[in-house]
Design an enzyme around this catalytic site. Structure first.
Site, mmCIF file in Angstrom:
data_model
loop_
_atom_site.group_PDB
_atom_site.id
_atom_site.type_symbol
_atom_site.label_atom_id
_atom_site.label_comp_id
_atom_site.label_asym_id
_atom_site.label_seq_id
_atom_site.Cartn_x
_atom_site.Cartn_y
_atom_site.Cartn_z
ATOM 1 N N ARG A 334 0.858 -1.182 0.000
ATOM 2 C CA ARG A 334 0.000 0.000 0.000
ATOM 3 C C ARG A 334 0.895 1.234 0.000
ATOM 4 O O ARG A 334 1.861 1.290 0.759
ATOM 5 C CB ARG A 334 -0.853 -0.010 1.264
ATOM 6 N N ASN A 455 -10.991 -1.459 9.098
ATOM 7 C CA ASN A 455 -10.691 -0.635 10.278
ATOM 8 C C ASN A 455 -11.197 0.779 10.045
ATOM 9 O O ASN A 455 -11.821 1.391 10.912
ATOM 10 C CB ASN A 455 -9.187 -0.590 10.552
ATOM 11 N N ASP A 456 -10.906 1.294 8.863
ATOM 12 C CA ASP A 456 -11.391 2.635 8.540
ATOM 13 C C ASP A 456 -12.831 2.604 8.056
ATOM 14 O O ASP A 456 -13.621 3.474 8.401
ATOM 15 C CB ASP A 456 -10.480 3.293 7.494
ATOM 16 N N ARG A 466 -11.789 5.146 15.594
ATOM 17 C CA ARG A 466 -11.328 3.783 15.898
ATOM 18 C C ARG A 466 -10.415 3.720 17.108
ATOM 19 O O ARG A 466 -10.200 2.648 17.673
ATOM 20 C CB ARG A 466 -10.634 3.181 14.677
ATOM 21 N N CYS A 503 -8.164 -6.446 4.143
ATOM 22 C CA CYS A 503 -6.954 -6.380 4.952
ATOM 23 C C CYS A 503 -7.192 -5.679 6.289
ATOM 24 O O CYS A 503 -6.272 -5.463 7.054
ATOM 25 C CB CYS A 503 -5.824 -5.703 4.187
#
Ligand code: PEP
Ligand code: MG
Length: 574
Positions: A334, A455-456, A466, A503
Site C-alpha cells: 500500500r 478498520n477505517d 477507531r 486487509c
C-alpha cells in the site's frame, strides 16, 4: 492496590510480569529570579552531564537490542547536548536575566524549535526541531530531579503500562523483555493494537485507568484473550492464569500443524490467507505462520521507523527484500498512508480538528507528488524481483483513483523507456470510505482489485473514531449495514472479473470469517498470528452453508448481536 481492570482484548495470549510505567512525569516549574549565577550554571552543567550519561547508556542498549539505525537518533541527541551555541545561549540567559536554569533552558530551546519548525520545506531542520524537543525534556527532568521512562533500558521481563503507545514506541519495545502491554486509550484497530498482534505481545487497550491504577513494579497479569488485567494478583490467580496460558499455547501448537497446508473449506474451495506486515522484519512471522501472500504491506512504517524520508534506494531495498522473501507469492504494497494516528516527526502535518478526516494517505500523495513518485519508482524497480501489487489508501472518488493511476502509469512508462526492467503489477485500491463502496461498480472498471480496509470503513460508516474507547461499542463489524457495503464491493468486483480482498482486522475475526466466506471474499489478509486459527476454522465450514448464513445475516438480521447469534448457531452445529 489489587483489582481487575477491564479493557479491550487487543492481542491474544497471557502475560504475567511486573509493571513498567511509561508515563511522562510532571515537568512543570516556576520561573525564578536567582542571585547566585555560578551555582545556577553549575546546576545546568550537572543536568547536562547526567543527561549525556543516560543517553550514552540508552544509545548502547538501543544499538545492541534494536540495531545501529535506531541508535542513531540518540547520537543526534548527544550532539545537541554538546552544542556550544545552545549551551552558551542558556548560560547567557541565566547570567543576563538572572533567571533559573529551567526557565533559561525553556526560553532558549523554544526559540531554536520555533526557528527550525518555520523552515517548513526543509525536512532535515524539522527533524532537528523534534530532536531538540526530546533532548530538552530529558535535560528538564534532570534539572527537576524526576525520572523519565526509558524503555530502551528495560532489562528484565515487564508489562508496559502506558496512556497510549504510538506505533514508533511499540516498534522500539524489546520483545525479549516486554511480555505484554496495557493502555488507557485505544481500540482493537488502533495501530498500537495492530502492532501488538504482529509482534505477538499479549495486549489490552482502552482500559481507561491503567496508568492511574497501577504503580511501578506492581505484579500484573494481562489477559489479551478477554481484555482483563489483574493488579497484584493472588497466588491462586497466578496459578489459574499460568494454566490458561499453557492451554492457549497447547491450542496454538495444534494450529501449527496446519502451517504447510493450503487453505480450503470443507467442500474444497480455496481461499487465500495472507498476512499484513509493517516492515521487512515481519516477513519471518508470515512464513512461520504459513501465510500464502502478503495482502497488506503498510509501507508508511518504513517512513515512520526512519529519522528522515527514506530515499528511493532505501525503499527499493525494503520492497525487494519482501518480494524476494515471499518467493513468487503475491505482495500487495500500500502506498504511504500517513496521517490519522500515524505521523512523521520530519514531515509535520498541520494541526487538524479531525486528523482521520483530514490531510492523509492518498490525499497527501496526490498533493506531494514528489514523495509519491519516489515511492512508485522504488516499487516499480522492486516488481522485477517477484509478484508485486500496489494499492492506494483512502480512495474516495473515481477521480482520485484515476489521478493516482495516471501518475503510476507515467512513472512506469518512463522506467520502461529508460530500459529498466519492471514486472507485471496489479494496481488496486483500498475500500475504506463508504462513499467509494457505494460506487464500487464504477470503481471496479478502473481497478485490478479491491482490498477492503474495515478498520477505517467501520469508523467512517459508524462515525466512530477507531482509537476512542468511549465509542468502541460502535465498532460493529457484523452489523448488516457494514455487511451490505462489503457484499456490494465484492459483487461489483466480480461483475468486472476482478477480485476483492480484505486487509482490515475483520478478515481474521473468527465470527466474521464464516460470513465473508459466504459473501465470496477472495483473499483474507490479517495479522500473521491469526492465519493458522483461521485456516483451522475454514476447514470445518462448507461454502454452501456459509452462503446461506451470509444471506440471512444481510437480509434477516437487524443488529450486530443478531449476526453473532446466527454465526454461533451455524458454526457450533458444524
Ligand atoms: C484499514 O483501514 O482497515 C487498514 C487495513 O488500514 P489501516 O489499519 O492501516 O488504516
Ligand atoms: Mg486504513
Amino acid at each position: 492496590m489489587t483489582g481487575t481492570l477491564k479493557g479491550i482484548a487487543a492481542s491474544d495470549g497471557i502475560a504475567i510480569a511486573k509493571a513498567y510505567l511509561m508515563v511522562d512525569p510532571d515537568l512543570s516549574f516556576e520561573k525564578k529570579t536567582i542571585t547566585d549565577v555560578d551555582a545556577e550554571i553549575n546546576r545546568l552543567h550537572d543536568a547536562l552531564e547526567q543527561s549525556k550519561k543516560e543517553l550514552t547508556l540508552i544509545k548502547a542498549k538501543a544499538a545492541e537490542n534494536l540495531g545501529a539505525e535506531e541508535a542513531e537518533v540518540f547520537e543526534a541527541h548527544l550532539t545537541i547536548l554538546s552544542d556550544p551555541e545552545l549551551i552558551g545561549n542558556i548560560e547567557d540567559k541565566i547570567k543576563n536575566d538572572t533567571i533559573n536554569a529551567e526557565e533559561a533552558t525553556k526560553e532558549v530551546t523554544d526559540n531554536f524549535i520555533a526557528m527550525f519548525e518555520a523552515m517548513t520545506d526543509n525536512a532535515y531542520m524539522q527533524e532537528r526541531a523534534a530532536d531538540i524537543r526530546d533532548v530538552t525534556k530529558r535535560l528538564m527532568s534532570h534539572l527537576l530531579g524526576v525520572e523519565l521512562p526509558n524503555p530502551a533500558l528495560i532489562d528484565s521481563e515487564v508489562i508496559i503500562v502506558a496512556h497510549d503507545l504510538t506505533p514508533s514506541d511499540t516498534a522500539q519495545l524489546d520483545r525479549r523483555y516486554v511480555k505484554g502491554f496495557i493502555t488507557d486509550i485505544g481500540g482493537r484497530t488502533s495501530h498500537s493494537a495492530i502492532m501488538s498482534r504482529t509482534l505477538e505481545i499479549p495486549a489490552v487497550v482502552g482500559s481507561e485507568k491503567a496508568t492511574t491504577s497501577v504503580k511501578q513494579g506492581d505484579m500484573m497479569i494481562v489477559d489479551g484473550l478477554t481484555g482483563d488485567a489483574l493488579i497484584n494478583p493472588s497466588d491462586d490467580e497466578i496459578k489459574e492464569y499460568e494454566q490458561k496460558s499453557a492451554d492457549f499455547k497447547a491450542q496454538k501448537a495444534e494450529w501449527e500443524k496446519l502451517k504447510n497446508e493450503r487453505t480450503v473449506s470443507k467442500d474444497g474451495v480455496h481461499f487465500d490467507l495472507a498476512a499484513n506486515i509493517g516492515t521487512p522484519d515481519d516477513l519471518q512471522g508470515v512464513l512461520d505462520n504459513g501465510g500464502e501472500a502478503v495482502g497488506l504491506f503498510r509501507s508508511e512504517f518504513l517512513y515512520m521507523n526512519a529519522s528522515e524520508l527514506p530515499s528511493e534506494d532505501q525503499q527499493f531495498e525494503a520492497y525487494k527484500k519482501v518480494v524476494e522473501g515471499m518467493n513468487g507469492k503475491q505482495v500487495v504494497v500500500r502506498t504511504m498512508d500517513i496521517g490519522g494516528d500515524k505521523d512523521l516527526p520530519y514531515l509535520p502535518l498541520p494541526e487538524e480538528m479531525n486528523p482521520f478526516l483530514g490531510y492523509r494517505a492518498i490525499r497527501i500523495s496526490l498533493d506531494r507528488t514528489d514523495l509519491f513518485r519516489t515511492q512508485l519508482r522504488a516499487l516499480l524497480r522492486a516488481s522485477a524481483y517477484g509478484k508485486l501489487a500496489i494499492m492506494f489508501p483512502m480512495i474516495a472518488t473515481v477521480a482520485e483513483f484515476k489521478k493516482a493511476r495516471a501518475i503510476y502509469d507515467d512513472e512506469r512508462q518512463k522506467m520502461i523507456d529508460a530500459g529498466t526492467k519492471v514486472g507485471e503489477i496489479q494496481v488496486g485500491m483500498m475500500m475504506e470510505i463508504p462513499a467509494a463502496a457505494m460506487i464500487a461498480d464504477k470503481l471496479a472498471k478502473y481497478v485490478d482489485f479491491f482490498s477492503i480496509g474495515t478498520n477505517d470503513l467501520i469508523q467512517y460508516s459508524f462515525a466512530a473514531d477507531r482509537g476512542n474507547e468511549k465509542v468502541s461499542y460502535l465498532y460493529q463489524p457484523y452489523n448488516p449495514s457494514l455487511l451490505r457495503l462489503i457484499k456490494q464491493t465484492i459483487d461489483a468486483s466480480h461483475a468486472e472479473g476482478k477480485w476483492t480482498g480484505m486487509c482490515g482486522e475483520m478478515a481474521g475475526d473468527q465470527i466474521a470469517v464464516p460470513i465473508l466466506m459466504g459473501l465470496g471474499l477472495d483473499e483474507f489478509s490479517m495479522s500473521a498470528t491469526s492465519i493458522l486459527k483461521t485456516r483451522s476454522l475454514m476447514k470445518k465450514l462448507s461454502t454452501d452453508d456459509m452462503k446461506k448464513l451470509a444471506e440471512k445475516a444481510i437480509t434477516e438480521a437487524e443488529t450486530n448481536k443478531d449476526v453473532i447469534k446466527l454465526v454461533e448457531e451455524t458454526v457450533n452445529n458444524k
